[in-house]
Motif scaffolding. Structure first.
Motif, PDB file in Angstrom:
ATOM      1  N   ALA A 166      39.505  12.370  28.459  1.00 17.83           N
ATOM      2  CA  ALA A 166      40.446  13.173  27.685  1.00 17.83           C
ATOM      3  C   ALA A 166      40.438  14.640  28.110  1.00 17.83           C
ATOM      4  O   ALA A 166      41.469  15.312  28.046  1.00 17.83           O
ATOM      5  CB  ALA A 166      40.121  13.070  26.200  1.00 17.83           C
ATOM      6  N   ALA A 167      39.285  15.144  28.549  1.00 12.60           N
ATOM      7  CA  ALA A 167      39.182  16.555  28.929  1.00 12.60           C
ATOM      8  C   ALA A 167      39.649  16.813  30.352  1.00 12.60           C
ATOM      9  O   ALA A 167      40.036  17.928  30.688  1.00 12.60           O
ATOM     10  CB  ALA A 167      37.738  17.027  28.778  1.00 12.60           C
ATOM     11  N   CYS A 168      39.624  15.786  31.196  1.00 12.22           N
ATOM     12  CA  CYS A 168      39.949  15.962  32.617  1.00 12.22           C
ATOM     13  C   CYS A 168      41.449  16.081  32.834  1.00 12.22           C
ATOM     14  O   CYS A 168      42.228  15.275  32.315  1.00 12.22           O
ATOM     15  CB  CYS A 168      39.402  14.769  33.406  1.00 12.22           C
ATOM     16  N   LYS A 169      41.872  17.061  33.614  1.00 13.13           N
ATOM     17  CA  LYS A 169      43.301  17.228  33.893  1.00 13.13           C
ATOM     18  C   LYS A 169      43.865  16.063  34.696  1.00 13.13           C
ATOM     19  O   LYS A 169      45.079  15.831  34.722  1.00 13.13           O
ATOM     20  CB  LYS A 169      43.537  18.538  34.640  1.00 13.13           C
ATOM     21  N   ASN A 170      42.976  15.305  35.362  1.00 14.31           N
ATOM     22  CA  ASN A 170      43.395  14.143  36.142  1.00 14.31           C
ATOM     23  C   ASN A 170      43.142  12.830  35.406  1.00 14.31           C
ATOM     24  O   ASN A 170      43.394  11.768  35.954  1.00 14.31           O
ATOM     25  CB  ASN A 170      42.637  14.103  37.473  1.00 14.31           C
ATOM     26  N   ALA A 171      42.616  12.895  34.174  1.00 14.36           N
ATOM     27  CA  ALA A 171      42.220  11.704  33.417  1.00 14.36           C
ATOM     28  C   ALA A 171      41.291  10.826  34.240  1.00 14.36           C
ATOM     29  O   ALA A 171      41.427   9.605  34.310  1.00 14.36           O
ATOM     30  CB  ALA A 171      43.450  10.912  32.959  1.00 14.36           C
ATOM     31  N   SER A 172      40.314  11.456  34.861  1.00 15.72           N
ATOM     32  CA  SER A 172      39.354  10.737  35.687  1.00 15.72           C
ATOM     33  C   SER A 172      38.225  10.170  34.829  1.00 15.72           C
ATOM     34  O   SER A 172      37.789  10.793  33.858  1.00 15.72           O
ATOM     35  CB  SER A 172      38.754  11.673  36.745  1.00 15.72           C
ATOM     36  N   ALA A 173      37.734   8.993  35.208  1.00 18.39           N
ATOM     37  CA  ALA A 173      36.620   8.358  34.504  1.00 18.39           C
ATOM     38  C   ALA A 173      35.342   8.398  35.325  1.00 18.39           C
ATOM     39  O   ALA A 173      34.411   7.636  35.082  1.00 18.39           O
ATOM     40  CB  ALA A 173      36.969   6.911  34.169  1.00 18.39           C
ATOM     41  N   THR A 216      36.098  19.581  38.362  1.00 16.83           N
ATOM     42  CA  THR A 216      36.333  20.798  37.583  1.00 16.83           C
ATOM     43  C   THR A 216      35.204  21.057  36.587  1.00 16.83           C
ATOM     44  O   THR A 216      35.039  22.174  36.107  1.00 16.83           O
ATOM     45  CB  THR A 216      37.659  20.704  36.801  1.00 16.83           C
ATOM     46  N   GLY A 217      34.455  20.023  36.251  1.00 13.18           N
ATOM     47  CA  GLY A 217      33.345  20.166  35.320  1.00 13.18           C
ATOM     48  C   GLY A 217      33.727  20.075  33.859  1.00 13.18           C
ATOM     49  O   GLY A 217      32.870  20.198  32.984  1.00 13.18           O
ATOM     50  N   SER A 218      35.019  19.845  33.574  1.00 14.04           N
ATOM     51  CA  SER A 218      35.445  19.749  32.174  1.00 14.04           C
ATOM     52  C   SER A 218      34.829  18.543  31.486  1.00 14.04           C
ATOM     53  O   SER A 218      34.580  18.559  30.278  1.00 14.04           O
ATOM     54  CB  SER A 218      36.975  19.683  32.087  1.00 14.04           C
ATOM     55  N   CYS A 219      34.560  17.476  32.247  1.00  7.65           N
ATOM     56  CA  CYS A 219      33.962  16.269  31.672  1.00  7.65           C
ATOM     57  C   CYS A 219      32.554  16.550  31.162  1.00  7.65           C
ATOM     58  O   CYS A 219      32.193  16.192  30.036  1.00  7.65           O
ATOM     59  CB  CYS A 219      33.945  15.142  32.700  1.00  7.65           C
ATOM     60  N   GLU A 220      31.754  17.202  31.986  1.00  5.83           N
ATOM     61  CA  GLU A 220      30.387  17.535  31.589  1.00  5.83           C
ATOM     62  C   GLU A 220      30.377  18.483  30.399  1.00  5.83           C
ATOM     63  O   GLU A 220      29.517  18.380  29.514  1.00  5.83           O
ATOM     64  CB  GLU A 220      29.643  18.171  32.763  1.00  5.83           C
ATOM     65  N   ALA A 221      31.363  19.384  30.342  1.00  2.00           N
ATOM     66  CA  ALA A 221      31.401  20.397  29.279  1.00  2.00           C
ATOM     67  C   ALA A 221      31.605  19.787  27.899  1.00  2.00           C
ATOM     68  O   ALA A 221      31.116  20.323  26.904  1.00  2.00           O
ATOM     69  CB  ALA A 221      32.500  21.415  29.573  1.00  2.00           C
TER      70      ALA A 221
END
Length: 254
Positions: A166-173, A216-221
């Protein structure tokens, strides 16, 4: 405390959906989901359709309570799931926006509920180890270095909530998949299927329609269990090594 809520309402996947305004009075010691329970009791008493949202354990373990609160998956509190977000994180009179996780691979079912069964299919593609059945083996039969055991436990902490997507701009899993691949690949019990596992799970991830990782690191954040980006790097190394060593004729699930 009195709050203004803007909540996404959508009856079914074919419905256009809309943001609906509500006012609710909550106690500062309530959890966010308890506040939604209060709102739903009021809506039900009025004969209106309650807000649909996912939840189960309400202890930050199951990963079902997946909401985007004020634009941030799981809300403003540090490293916790939605169910562990408390109303003391908000101010009296504040406006709170509540939306579902939005990703192509997470189709919306109703309201704030999305279908995250794509994660289940990724796990099914490679999530097992070879182990003899019968009585439990002796605890010292397979020595595991403490560093490896700790690292595997860090990866296994992933609850599969989908906040990374949900946080990733690419919707990456990638963060989810790397955690699930790593916690099995690190331990000796997972070594026999290591190459087949990483190839099968990455292949299934791509089939499900998740985007590519651009680190981008948004997932970890936003991860409530502090899963590190280092696991993505480890999975990439495992994947490249597996491509060089092994070309599967069929998926592990088959």
């Amino acid at each position: 405390m009195r709050l203004m809520l803007h909540i996404w309402r959508q009856k079914n996947p074919l419905d256009a959906g809309r943001m609906a305004p509500y006012t609710v009075t909550a106690n500062v010691h309530m959890s966010f989901l308890e506040m939604l329970d209060v709102l739903n009791e009021e809506l039900t008493a009025k004969g209106e359709d309650p807000v649909a949202f996912d939840h189960d354990c309400r202890e930050g373990i199951c990963g079902m309570c997946s909401c985007v609160i004020n634009g941030e998956p799981h809300g403003p509190e540090y490293k916790v799931a939605t169910c562990q977000t408390y109303m003391r994180s908000f101010e009296h009179g504040e406006t709170i926006t509540v939306e579902p996780f939005r990703a192509k691979a997470f189709p919306l079912i109703k309201g704030l509920i999305v279908d995250r069964s794509a994660f289940d299919r990724i796990m099914q593609a490679g999530g097992f180890v070879s182990a003899s059945t019968g009585s439990a083996p002796d605890g010292n039969a397979i020595p595991v270095p403490k560093q490896d055991a700790d690292l595997a436990m860090d990866a296994a902490a992933c609850i599969g909530c989908g906040a990374c997507v949900a946080a990733c701009k690419n919707a990456s899993a990638m963060l989810f998949v790397s955690a699930k691949v790593s916690h099995l690949n690190i331990l000796p019990q997972g070594k026999p299927e290591k190459d087949r596992r990483v190839l099968a799970m990455v292949e299934q991830m791509d089939k499900e329609g998740f985007g590519n990782c651009t680190v981008t690191g948004s997932c970890e954040a936003v991860c409530p269990k502090c899963i590190s980006l280092n696991f993505i790097a480890k999975m990439n190394r495992d994947y490249l090594g597996a491509l060089l060593r092994f070309k599967p004729q069929a998926s592990v699930a088959e």
